[in-house]
Design a protein around this motif. Structure first.
Motif, mmCIF file in Angstrom:
data_model
loop_
_atom_site.group_PDB
_atom_site.id
_atom_site.type_symbol
_atom_site.label_atom_id
_atom_site.label_comp_id
_atom_site.label_asym_id
_atom_site.label_seq_id
_atom_site.Cartn_x
_atom_site.Cartn_y
_atom_site.Cartn_z
ATOM 1 N N ILE A 314 -0.053 1.385 11.809
ATOM 2 C CA ILE A 314 -1.469 1.507 11.575
ATOM 3 C C ILE A 314 -1.432 2.308 10.198
ATOM 4 C CG2 ILE A 314 -3.612 2.918 12.082
ATOM 5 C CD1 ILE A 314 -2.494 2.535 15.015
ATOM 6 N N VAL A 315 -0.721 3.268 10.203
ATOM 7 C CA VAL A 315 -0.856 3.875 8.836
ATOM 8 C C VAL A 315 -0.325 3.076 7.748
ATOM 9 C CG1 VAL A 315 0.391 5.963 7.481
ATOM 10 C CG2 VAL A 315 -0.159 6.272 9.883
ATOM 11 N N GLY A 316 0.757 2.190 7.995
ATOM 12 C CA GLY A 316 1.153 1.255 6.921
ATOM 13 C C GLY A 316 0.021 0.455 6.682
ATOM 14 N N GLU A 317 -0.862 -0.149 7.336
ATOM 15 C CA GLU A 317 -2.031 -1.016 7.138
ATOM 16 C C GLU A 317 -3.089 -0.382 6.214
ATOM 17 O OE1 GLU A 317 -4.285 -4.430 7.040
ATOM 18 O OE2 GLU A 317 -2.021 -4.125 7.623
ATOM 19 N N LEU A 318 -3.034 0.982 6.445
ATOM 20 C CA LEU A 318 -4.210 1.826 5.710
ATOM 21 C C LEU A 318 -3.804 2.007 4.293
ATOM 22 C CD1 LEU A 318 -4.918 4.784 8.351
ATOM 23 C CD2 LEU A 318 -6.408 2.921 7.800
ATOM 24 N N PHE A 319 -2.272 2.301 3.963
ATOM 25 C CA PHE A 319 -1.780 2.161 2.872
ATOM 26 C C PHE A 319 -2.058 0.938 1.847
ATOM 27 C CE2 PHE A 319 0.884 5.893 4.095
ATOM 28 C CZ PHE A 319 0.290 6.871 3.196
ATOM 29 N N TYR A 320 -1.576 -0.355 3.067
ATOM 30 C CA TYR A 320 -1.847 -1.673 2.312
ATOM 31 C C TYR A 320 -3.292 -1.983 1.995
ATOM 32 C CZ TYR A 320 -1.254 -6.612 2.106
ATOM 33 O OH TYR A 320 -1.641 -7.886 1.535
ATOM 34 N N ARG A 321 -4.272 -1.275 2.670
ATOM 35 C CA ARG A 321 -5.642 -1.720 2.293
ATOM 36 C C ARG A 321 -6.051 -0.914 1.119
ATOM 37 N NH1 ARG A 321 -8.837 -4.369 6.439
ATOM 38 N NH2 ARG A 321 -7.386 -5.242 7.807
ATOM 39 N N GLN A 322 -5.170 0.179 0.721
ATOM 40 C CA GLN A 322 -5.594 0.966 -0.386
ATOM 41 C C GLN A 322 -4.822 0.523 -1.695
ATOM 42 O OE1 GLN A 322 -6.795 5.129 0.571
ATOM 43 N NE2 GLN A 322 -5.618 4.590 2.563
ATOM 44 N N LYS A 323 -3.880 -0.499 -1.485
ATOM 45 C CA LYS A 323 -3.150 -1.037 -2.404
ATOM 46 C C LYS A 323 -1.925 -0.018 -2.810
ATOM 47 C CE LYS A 323 -6.511 -4.004 -4.355
ATOM 48 N NZ LYS A 323 -7.296 -4.579 -5.545
ATOM 49 N N SER A 324 -1.544 0.759 -1.796
ATOM 50 C CA SER A 324 -0.427 1.869 -2.166
ATOM 51 C C SER A 324 0.918 1.064 -1.639
ATOM 52 C CB SER A 324 -0.653 3.002 -1.279
ATOM 53 O OG SER A 324 -1.758 3.830 -1.793
ATOM 54 N N TRP A 325 1.457 0.147 -2.308
ATOM 55 C CA TRP A 325 2.250 -0.969 -1.768
ATOM 56 C C TRP A 325 3.607 -0.293 -1.242
ATOM 57 C CZ3 TRP A 325 -1.124 -4.105 -1.015
ATOM 58 C CH2 TRP A 325 -1.772 -4.553 -1.993
ATOM 59 N N GLN A 326 4.160 0.864 -2.058
ATOM 60 C CA GLN A 326 5.414 1.438 -1.750
ATOM 61 C C GLN A 326 5.471 2.307 -0.250
ATOM 62 O OE1 GLN A 326 8.884 1.378 -2.385
ATOM 63 N NE2 GLN A 326 8.163 -0.346 -3.710
ATOM 64 N N ALA A 327 4.190 2.970 -0.318
ATOM 65 C CA ALA A 327 4.182 3.730 1.005
ATOM 66 C C ALA A 327 3.782 2.761 1.993
ATOM 67 C CB ALA A 327 2.817 4.504 0.830
#
Length: 484
Positions: A314-327
């Protein structure tokens, strides 16, 4: 009674042969007496109980759990009584029993952990199940019966402590509900009670729980909201009502309209990790990914409602949606390391396509030995691109050792991928031929560096082609919807 105190375990049962043994196994080390009251079994429940030297008694069922419980209590002869259901078992911290009974409390709350339907969320409830014998304590309530009120009435509000003992309850798992038709039975009892006391908050809470099991989320939310209107906040089940109302709202896609419910929940218990988690899911579903991340960071990430693997996804998806790729990459990697997850693997491939450094290696090591399993899972749902990339990334890690299983899987993909463009099938076929040639060479010399180098280059070229051809990928379901 060499241990200085004695314990009677009391159960009421009906057709529990499939689970009674597990329950009694979990308590036999502590029990000096086991009393099993049968309310009409037609299977081998009684025979199973006798294998544990249980005292068997019989009771004519009257659609009233409290009556059956109190009938069972009269046969207890030990210092303390532990009440369990046959579909429950002691699962944690039972070793603290000697310390608990040495204290001055009259009874203890146990933590009952129950799965909610077919979802991944588990609900916790704190119920008095361990208490002193011979004090005249009685259960009340035709369903979801309680004894805490009786203890507090006789001994005061501070007479009950929290034990920390965990009991796992199977009764709300789908197969248990189907086997015992619990929904029909429970709903009938609850509705008969509400017909007499329509604003009884505990019965409304109980009905809301049953409606969630029936996946009637809209009605469940209405019932639970009605309960909240009549509650003071001091009830022992107040938090559970709020959590269930939030869950029902999310499942009913009513999180837009139910703004007030989430605001009230956060205002009432602003530091509660489970409430922060559910509120974070709501914000994610609304597209407010940054705010959702803040709620998880404030404590929602510590929720016990879902396993850590799902939290990381879930946290990975939130970072993904915000284009924080490495996170995002790091969180999906943690999710995969905790167990196979096609969702996280696909998302890592998406990050890989963004050109993030180290993404291929991260994917390869994250899927590890689960690569073939995940690839097969992808093939089964027709996601041939994901299957191929997962295998190629993994093959790059241990090329020369297990490439043969990748080759077999590629051939399987070629046969099944009817909609795959011919050029891709042809390319995949060439790669399989290259692997077959290398297999023959490596059979003679397993350490042949020339062959291994050739394979590595072939795999790298193939991986590049697949990523170039990778379609705009749509994951079938939002990861936050997987939680409920």
């Amino acid at each position: 009674m060499a241990k200085g105190w004695s314990l009677t375990v009391c159960l009421i049962v009906k057709n529990e042969e499939h689970c009674l043994g597990d329950c009694l196994d979990s308590i036999r080390a502590w029990a000096d007496q086991i009393v099993v009251v049968d309310t009409g079994s037609t299977d081998n429940t009684v025979q199973v109980a006798r294998q544990y030297d249980a005292q068997i008694e019989y009771f004519q069922w009257e659609n009233d759990f409290a009556k059956a419980r109190n009938y069972c209590l009269q046969f207890a002869v030990s210092d303390w009584i532990l009440v369990l259901d046959a579909d429950e078992r002691l699962a944690g911290n039972s070793e603290t029993l000697p310390d608990l009974v040495a204290k001055d409390y009259e009874g203890y709350y146990l933590t009952i952990v129950s799965p909610l339907g077919a979802g991944k969320i588990e609900a916790e409830d704190h119920v008095v199940r361990l208490f002193r014998n011979g004090r005249g304590y009685k259960f009340s309530g035709a369903i979801h019966e309680q004894i805490a009120g009786s203890i507090k009435e006789l001994e005061g509000q501070d007479a009950i402590g929290f034990s920390g003992i965990i009991v796992r309850h199977r009764g709300y798992e789908p197969e248990e509900i189907l086997c015992k038709q619990k929904i029909v039975r429970n709903s009938q009892i609850i509705k008969s009670q509400l017909a007499e006391r329509q604003d009884d908050t505990f019965m409304l809470y109980s009905l809301g729980t049953e409606l969630i099991q029936q996946e009637q989320y809209g009605e469940a939310c209405n019932v639970l909201m009605k309960a909240l209107k009549h509650m003071t906040g001091g009830e022992g089940y107040f938090r559970e009502v709020i959590l269930l109302a939030l869950m029902a709202s999310l499942k009913n896609s009513a999180y837009v309209e139910d703004e007030g419910l989430f605001v009230k929940a956060l205002a009432t218990m602003p530091a509660d990790s489970d409430i922060l988690f559910l509120a974070g899911l709501r914000q994610a579903a609304l597209g407010n990914f940054s705010l959702a991340g803040e709620m998880l960071a404030q404590g929602g990430i510590n929720t016990v409602l879902v396993p850590p693997q799902l939290i990381n996804a879930i946290v990975g998806e939130l970072f993904y949606r915000q284009k924080s790729w490495q996170a995002a990459l790091q969180k999906f990697k943690l999710s995969l390391e905790a167990g196979p997850s096609l969702y996280s693997a696909v998302r890592m491939i998406e990050v890989l396509r963004k050109g993030e450094a180290g993404a291929v290696k991260a994917l390869a090591y994250a899927v590890g030995e689960d690569a073939v399993k995940l690839a097969h899972e992808a093939v089964l749902i027709g996601d041939y691109y994901a299957a191929a990339v997962i295998c190629l990334a993994a093959a790059e890690r241990d090329v020369g050792e297990s490439f043969n299983q990748w080759k077999d899987l590629y051939q399987s993909i070629i046969k099944q991928a009817g909609s795959m463009p011919a050029i891709i099938k042809d390319y995949l076929g060439i790669l399989c031929q290259q692997m077959e040639i290398c297999k023959v060479a490596l059979a003679t010399d397993k350490e042949c560096l020339v062959v291994q180098s050739y394979l590595e280059k072939a795999v790298n070229r193939s991986l590049g082609v697949w990523l170039t051809l990778w379609p705009e990928h749509v994951v079938p379901i939002n990861i936050w919807e997987c939680c409920l």
